[in-house]
Design a protein around this motif. Structure first.
Motif, mmCIF file in Angstrom:
data_model
loop_
_atom_site.group_PDB
_atom_site.id
_atom_site.type_symbol
_atom_site.label_atom_id
_atom_site.label_comp_id
_atom_site.label_asym_id
_atom_site.label_seq_id
_atom_site.Cartn_x
_atom_site.Cartn_y
_atom_site.Cartn_z
ATOM 1 N N TYR A 122 0.986 -1.468 0.120
ATOM 2 C CA TYR A 122 -0.022 0.344 0.101
ATOM 3 C C TYR A 122 0.766 1.243 -0.243
ATOM 4 O O TYR A 122 0.429 1.735 -0.596
ATOM 5 N N TYR A 123 1.494 1.286 1.327
ATOM 6 C CA TYR A 123 2.429 2.649 1.011
ATOM 7 C C TYR A 123 3.714 2.755 0.162
ATOM 8 O O TYR A 123 3.622 3.658 -0.827
ATOM 9 N N PHE A 124 3.618 1.571 -0.245
ATOM 10 C CA PHE A 124 5.214 1.853 -1.352
ATOM 11 C C PHE A 124 4.635 2.239 -2.949
ATOM 12 O O PHE A 124 5.086 3.442 -3.155
ATOM 13 N N ILE A 125 3.093 1.819 -3.390
ATOM 14 C CA ILE A 125 2.550 1.788 -4.522
ATOM 15 C C ILE A 125 2.571 3.304 -4.360
ATOM 16 O O ILE A 125 2.790 3.915 -5.083
ATOM 17 N N PHE A 126 1.785 4.180 -3.715
ATOM 18 C CA PHE A 126 1.222 4.686 -3.378
ATOM 19 C C PHE A 126 2.462 5.773 -3.344
ATOM 20 O O PHE A 126 1.902 7.239 -4.509
ATOM 21 N N GLU A 127 3.485 5.914 -3.040
ATOM 22 C CA GLU A 127 4.580 6.886 -2.540
ATOM 23 C C GLU A 127 5.179 7.236 -3.548
ATOM 24 O O GLU A 127 5.114 7.786 -4.092
ATOM 25 N N ALA A 128 5.323 5.323 -4.409
ATOM 26 C CA ALA A 128 6.334 5.606 -5.534
ATOM 27 C C ALA A 128 5.860 6.301 -6.397
ATOM 28 O O ALA A 128 6.535 6.594 -7.342
ATOM 29 N N THR A 129 4.666 5.877 -6.536
ATOM 30 C CA THR A 129 4.052 6.473 -7.933
ATOM 31 C C THR A 129 3.257 7.864 -7.859
ATOM 32 O O THR A 129 3.862 8.298 -8.885
ATOM 33 N N SER A 130 2.879 8.527 -6.554
ATOM 34 C CA SER A 130 2.482 9.931 -6.909
ATOM 35 C C SER A 130 2.743 10.710 -5.749
ATOM 36 O O SER A 130 3.143 12.076 -5.458
ATOM 37 N N GLY A 131 4.099 9.873 -4.576
ATOM 38 C CA GLY A 131 4.436 10.458 -3.385
ATOM 39 C C GLY A 131 3.443 10.461 -2.593
ATOM 40 O O GLY A 131 3.192 11.370 -1.209
ATOM 41 N N ARG A 132 1.882 10.687 -2.571
ATOM 42 C CA ARG A 132 0.524 10.375 -1.444
ATOM 43 C C ARG A 132 0.422 9.190 -2.138
ATOM 44 O O ARG A 132 0.017 8.477 -2.457
ATOM 45 N N THR A 133 -0.994 8.634 -0.285
ATOM 46 C CA THR A 133 -1.559 8.001 0.598
ATOM 47 C C THR A 133 -2.643 8.227 -0.066
ATOM 48 O O THR A 133 -2.913 9.251 0.116
ATOM 49 N N LEU A 134 -3.701 7.625 0.341
ATOM 50 C CA LEU A 134 -4.574 8.558 -0.091
ATOM 51 C C LEU A 134 -5.120 9.288 1.416
ATOM 52 O O LEU A 134 -5.807 10.155 1.108
ATOM 53 N N GLY A 135 -4.733 8.767 2.482
ATOM 54 C CA GLY A 135 -4.907 9.652 3.839
ATOM 55 C C GLY A 135 -3.752 11.683 3.337
ATOM 56 O O GLY A 135 -4.392 11.989 3.368
ATOM 57 N N LYS A 136 -3.068 10.906 2.638
ATOM 58 C CA LYS A 136 -1.913 12.531 1.978
ATOM 59 C C LYS A 136 -2.821 13.217 0.863
ATOM 60 O O LYS A 136 -2.687 14.553 1.058
ATOM 61 N N LEU A 137 -3.659 12.297 0.125
ATOM 62 C CA LEU A 137 -4.475 13.599 -1.038
ATOM 63 C C LEU A 137 -5.096 13.833 -0.406
ATOM 64 O O LEU A 137 -5.774 14.592 -0.555
#
Length: 193
Positions: A122-137
């Motif tokens: 979860y963390y790797f895919i979101f942060e590596a692709t966009s720099g943001r997780t759902l929480g950060k979005l």
């Protein structure tokens, strides 16, 4: 870490002081910066940021309440990732002829293994692709490296792995501490302006 890398922090830190003999030093230690990864006491000064960074590059550290909200939302995201992984595995074992020996029916250790895998993905895919997780979005924050750019996949892989260090989540409770997985991976979470 080289001195010029440390000065990226020091030039815009509220705790900096200028010495005639030593240049920019920390007002707490009266010595030049000596941190290896990142300064855990770093406090960005908005006025100094305006002076030392080109316009449009002002990076404000995300407040702790936003970080807490990120964490709460991301726990839910990790749970959904776990459900997706387990459903995919169940389909593969049912229709693909694979043995179901890794499905965590009764085995507590397998439950933990699947939860760690889901959290890491979860963390790797979101942060590596966009720099943001759902929480950060949702909170309008993002992960950046020391120079304010999107971190590389290696930094994100390390950052994600460091989340599993015992008591890492509590490292944010200390005053002016960025958190271990931020400091050790040379990343930080900033407001997305």
């Amino acid at each position: 870490m080289k001195r010029e890398d440390r000065l990226k922090y020091c030039k815009v830190c509220k705790l900096r002081r200028v010495s005639d003999e030593k240049g920019i030093i920390c007002s707490l230690t009266n010595a030049p910066a000596a941190f290896d990864v990142a300064c855990t006491l770093y406090r960005e000064d908005p006025e100094l940021v305006k002076q030392h960074r080109p316009s449009g590059q002002s990076l404000k550290e995300a407040p702790k309440m936003k970080r807490l909200l990120n964490r709460l939302i991301d726990v839910i995201g990790c749970a959904f990732t776990l459900l997706i992984l387990l459903n995919i595995y169940e389909v593969i074992t049912t229709f693909g002829g694979w043995p179901a020996s890794l499905y965590p029916d009764e085995d507590l250790l397998l439950h933990y293994a699947w939860a760690y895998l889901a959290t890491y993905l979860y963390y790797f895919i979101f942060e590596a692709t966009s720099g943001r997780t759902l929480g950060k979005l949702i909170t309008n924050t993002r992960v950046v490296n020391a120079s304010g750019q999107k971190p590389g996949a290696g930094s994100i892989a390390l950052r994600t792995l460091l989340r599993f260090v015992p008591f890492d989540a509590f490292s944010f409770l200390l005053i002016n501490i960025r958190g271990w997985h931020d400091a050790w991976s040379k990343t930080r979470v900033v407001d997305n302006q």
